[in-house]
Design an enzyme around this catalytic site. Structure first.
Site, PDB file in Angstrom:
ATOM      1  N   SER A   1       8.267   4.243   4.844  1.00 58.93           N
ATOM      2  CA  SER A   1       9.446   4.344   4.006  1.00 58.93           C
ATOM      3  C   SER A   1       9.091   4.113   2.549  1.00 58.93           C
ATOM      4  O   SER A   1       7.993   4.434   2.113  1.00 58.93           O
ATOM      5  CB  SER A   1      10.518   3.377   4.478  1.00 58.93           C
ATOM      6  OG  SER A   1      11.769   3.773   3.963  1.00 58.93           O
TER       7      SER A   1
ATOM      8  N   ASP B   1       0.864  -1.178   0.000  1.00 58.61           N
ATOM      9  CA  ASP B   1       0.000   0.000   0.000  1.00 58.61           C
ATOM     10  C   ASP B   1       0.903   1.231   0.000  1.00 58.61           C
ATOM     11  O   ASP B   1       1.909   1.268   0.713  1.00 58.61           O
ATOM     12  CB  ASP B   1      -0.872   0.052   1.259  1.00 58.61           C
ATOM     13  CG  ASP B   1      -2.019  -0.953   1.233  1.00 58.61           C
ATOM     14  OD1 ASP B   1      -2.052  -1.799   0.328  1.00 58.61           O
ATOM     15  OD2 ASP B   1      -2.866  -0.870   2.133  1.00 58.61           O
TER      16      ASP B   1
ATOM     17  N   HIS C   1       5.020  -7.318   0.210  1.00 59.31           N
ATOM     18  CA  HIS C   1       4.688  -8.597  -0.417  1.00 59.31           C
ATOM     19  C   HIS C   1       5.397  -8.748  -1.766  1.00 59.31           C
ATOM     20  O   HIS C   1       5.879  -7.779  -2.346  1.00 59.31           O
ATOM     21  CB  HIS C   1       3.168  -8.707  -0.595  1.00 59.31           C
ATOM     22  CG  HIS C   1       2.427  -8.729   0.706  1.00 59.31           C
ATOM     23  ND1 HIS C   1       1.832  -9.868   1.208  1.00 59.31           N
ATOM     24  CD2 HIS C   1       2.191  -7.752   1.628  1.00 59.31           C
ATOM     25  CE1 HIS C   1       1.262  -9.593   2.365  1.00 59.31           C
ATOM     26  NE2 HIS C   1       1.465  -8.313   2.648  1.00 59.31           N
TER      27      HIS C   1
END
Length: 288
Positions: A255, A92, A149
């Site tokens: 980050s 995200d 992921h």
């Protein structure tokens, strides 16, 4: 001096490593009501949607780190990049930049490029597969889900820890600090796949308490002033195989993730634009 330049000057002067390690210590502490108070303030300040979390009630988190690396309900991130030729968004966040790597140079922001070889730790052999390939840079804001992921099936072959600064990686800083992503502390993971190598670069930032991977746990902090690297077998009982969509790591505080692909491998989605919101599991692009 305009406001952006003032903010950058403050970052230059701030003891970023010391501040980040101090925040990391407190983020891991169990302080009862004080921890709960800060978590609730953070949710309010950054408009975190707790309805997406498996544990919706802030009281269910004993430390700030537990809250920050919270898991989401599977149904709120349906995995859309399930096709054989589709690459998945790994996190995200917001798409900072993407496109061609131009003879080992990566576009950062208006007027700024940085070195691919520097980004991956300084060894030209690690940079070579991506020299004229493609990249995608995704910025994670404080409110975002912070587990990372896999964009494609891969077998881990090398991990590199690269020491560096801890500047903020928000869009304002990216536009004003040259060589930002190749000067910040980072962890590089290089994978083998059916089309060759691809890499995921996890970039640290101010008050990022740690970067971790599923195969090694916490990588940073601390590692010290030298580049460290670890190699992994391509087959056998010790090989690390991860499927597209599987978790590969996490940040504790926000980050950036940079994806690196070889030439003529990925065709980015037609509707993808800089600053677009990204959601883990959506379609990043397709095999070229």
């Amino acid at each position: 001096m305009n406001l952006d330049k003032l903010k950058i000057q403050i970052q230059h002067l701030t003891p970023k490593h010391g501040l980040s390690r101090l925040v990391g210590k407190y983020a891991a502490a169990r302080w009862g009501w004080l921890t709960q108070l800060f978590i609730r303030f953070f949710i309010w300040r950054y408009k975190v949607d707790m309805s997406e979390a498996i544990i919706e009630n802030p009281s269910g988190y004993k430390t700030f780190n537990d809250f920050f690396t919270r898991y989401l309900k599977p149904e709120v991130r349906p995995f859309k990049a399930s096709g054989d030729k589709q690459f998945a968004h790994p996190v995200d966040g917001a798409m900072s930049q993407f496109g061609d790597i131009e003879d080992g140079r990566i576009f950062q922001a208006k007027g700024h490029y940085y070195s691919l070889t520097e980004l991956v730790g300084g060894d030209p052999r690690d940079a070579h597969p991506f020299r004229n390939g493609d990249f995608a840079t995704v910025y994670l804001a404080p409110r975002d889900y912070h587990r990372i992921h896999m964009p494609w099936d891969g077998t881990l072959r090398k991990m590199i820890y690269v020491p560096g600064d801890l500047y903020s990686v928000n869009p304002m800083t990216a536009a004003n600090v040259p060589n930002l992503f190749a000067r910040n502390e980072r962890v590089v993971a290089i994978f083998d796949s059916e089309f060759g190598k691809f890499a995921m670069v996890l970039v640290g930032a101010t008050i990022v308490a740690s970067i971790g991977t599923v195969w090694s746990g916490t990588v940073t902090p601390p590692r010290g002033p030298k580049v460290h690297s670890w190699e992994y077998p391509g087959s056998g009982d010790q090989a690390i195989h991860l499927k597209k969509g599987e978790e590969m790591g996490h940040f504790k505080l926000g980050s950036t993730v940079i994806l690196l692909f070889p030439e003529d491998i990925i065709d980015f989605a037609d509707d993808l634009k800089p600053l677009d919101t990204t959601r883990m599991g959506e379609i990043l692009g397709e095999r070229d």
